[in-house]
Design a protein around this motif. Structure first.
Motif: not given
Length: 319
Positions: A262-279
Motif C-alpha cells: 500500500i502507498s503508505t507502507y511504500q512512503d514509510i520505507l522511502n522516508k516520505r510523508e504519508t497521507e495518514i492525516e487525510t485518512l
C-alpha cells in the motif's frame, strides 16, 4: 472568466498535477486520445519544461505517448481542466498556488482522503469535483508504469454544476482510463476512505502486502475493528454504509492487489510523508467534532512509525 467560457476551453488543455504512476497512466491515456495534456510537478517549482516518453503496460499491451512535464511556476494562468493526482496532504499549499492562476477553472480531485477539498473551498474555488479512483498503477521504472482498470471511476460534484460534470467526463473519459458521473459521491468517498484506513494502517504496521486480508483471518478481524469505528463516524454524518459492503470492498481490493504494498507502507520505507492525516486522522477529527468515541490507535501508530523512519519529532497526540 465566466463558467460558460471555461466549458468552451475544455478542449484546449488538461493539466495533471503530480507526476506519480496514476498521473503518468492518465496522461498517456488522454494523449493517445488526442487531448492536450501537461503534467505539472506540484511540489517542484521552476523545473525545466521537458517532454517525457512515457509507456503504460495495460492488459498485455503497451501504450506510448510523449507528454509535456513542467511546473506551475512556468504558468501565469491555467485554463482548462485541472486533475489533482498529487498527495492530498499538500492541498493547502496547492490551493494557495492555484488561487490566482485557476480559481475559476474546474478542479477534479483524484486523491485519497476525507475532506481533501476543504482548502480549495476556503480559498474560493468555484468548480470542485471529486473522483474515487477504481484503478491501480505500479511503477516499473521512471517512465514506465503498469496500469489496471478495475471499473469506471465515479466523479461527483462538490461545488459546481451537473452540466459541467458531464463536460468533464466527456473530456477525460477514455477506454483505457474510464470515468463516469456519480449523482451522490459522498457514500462512495466514505467507502473508499474507510477501506484506505484499513490498508494504510494495518499493512504498514504488519509490514505486509495488501493481500493479507483475504489470506489471514486474524488480519481480517482487525480490519473489522477499524471499519466498525469508521462506520460509527460515517453514520453520524448521515452516510449509510454497512459493514458488509465495506468489508467486501476491502476483500476485493486485497485480492486484486495481492503482493502489492500500500502507498503508505511504500512512503514509510522511502522516508516520505504519508497521507495518514487525510485518512485515519481525518476520521478521528470528524469523530471529535461529532463527539463519537473512537481511538484511531492504528492510525496514530502508523503516523508515529512514519515520523520515526523520517527522523522527525511526532506531535500526533496533540489535539
Amino acid at each position: 472568466m465566466m463558467m460558460e467560457n471555461i466549458i468552451s476551453d475544455f478542449n484546449k488543455q488538461i493539466y495533471i498535477v503530480g507526476n506519480g504512476v496514476i498521473a503518468k497512466a492518465l496522461a498517456v491515456a488522454l494523449t493517445v486520445n488526442g487531448k492536450k495534456v501537461t503534467i505539472l510537478r506540484g511540489s517542484v517549482d521552476d523545473q525545466e519544461t521537458l517532454v517525457d516518453n512515457i509507456e503504460v503496460e495495460i492488459a498485455g499491451a503497451n501504450l506510448h505517448a510523449e507528454v509535456t512535464v513542467s511546473s506551475m511556476s512556468k504558468y501565469d494562468k491555467l485554463d482548462g481542466i485541472i486533475l489533482l493526482t498529487n498527495k492530498s496532504f499538500g492541498n493547502e499549499e496547492l490551493a494557495r498556488k492555484l488561487k490566482h492562476k485557476a480559481q475559476n477553472s474546474p478542479v477534479v480531485f483524484l486523491q485519497n482522503g476525507l475532506h481533501i477539498e476543504n482548502s480549495f473551498i476556503d480559498h474560493g474555488f468555484t468548480a470542485l469535483y471529486r473522483c474515487v479512483l477504481l484503478a491501480t498503477s505500479q511503477s516499473i521504472n521512471d517512465n514506465k508504469v503498469r496500469f489496471r482498470l478495475v471499473a469506471p471511476s465515479p466523479v461527483g460534484v462538490i461545488k459546481g454544476t451537473d452540466s459541467m460534470l458531464q463536460e468533464i467526463i466527456q473530456e477525460i473519459n477514455t477506454e483505457t482510463f474510464s470515468f463516469r458521473a456519480e449523482a451522490d459521491i459522498q457514500p462512495v468517498i466514505w467507502k473508499k476512505v474507510i477501506s484506505n484506513c484499513v490498508f494504510n494502517s494495518i499493512c504498514p504496521l504488519l509490514e505486509i502486502d495488501n493481500g493479507i486480508f483475504h489470506r489471514n483471518v486474524a488480519a481480517l478481524e482487525i480490519a473489522k475493528l477499524v471499519i466498525t469505528e469508521c462506520l460509527a463516524v460515517a453514520h453520524e454524518q448521515s452516510i449509510r454504509l454497512t459493514m458488509d459492503e465495506v468489508l467486501q470492498n476491502v476483500i476485493a481490493i486485497s485480492k486484486m492487489s495481492d503482493g502489492q504494498k500500500i502507498s503508505t507502507y511504500q512512503d514509510i520505507l522511502n522516508k516520505r510523508e504519508t497521507e495518514i492525516e487525510t485518512l485515519n486522522f481525518a476520521i478521528d477529527k470528524t469523530a471529535n467534532k461529532a463527539a463519537v468515541p473512537v481511538t484511531a490507535l492504528l492510525g496514530k501508530l502508523t503516523k508515529l512509525k512514519s515520523d520515526l523512519f523520517r527522523g522527525v519529532e511526532s506531535s500526533q497526540f496533540e489535539k
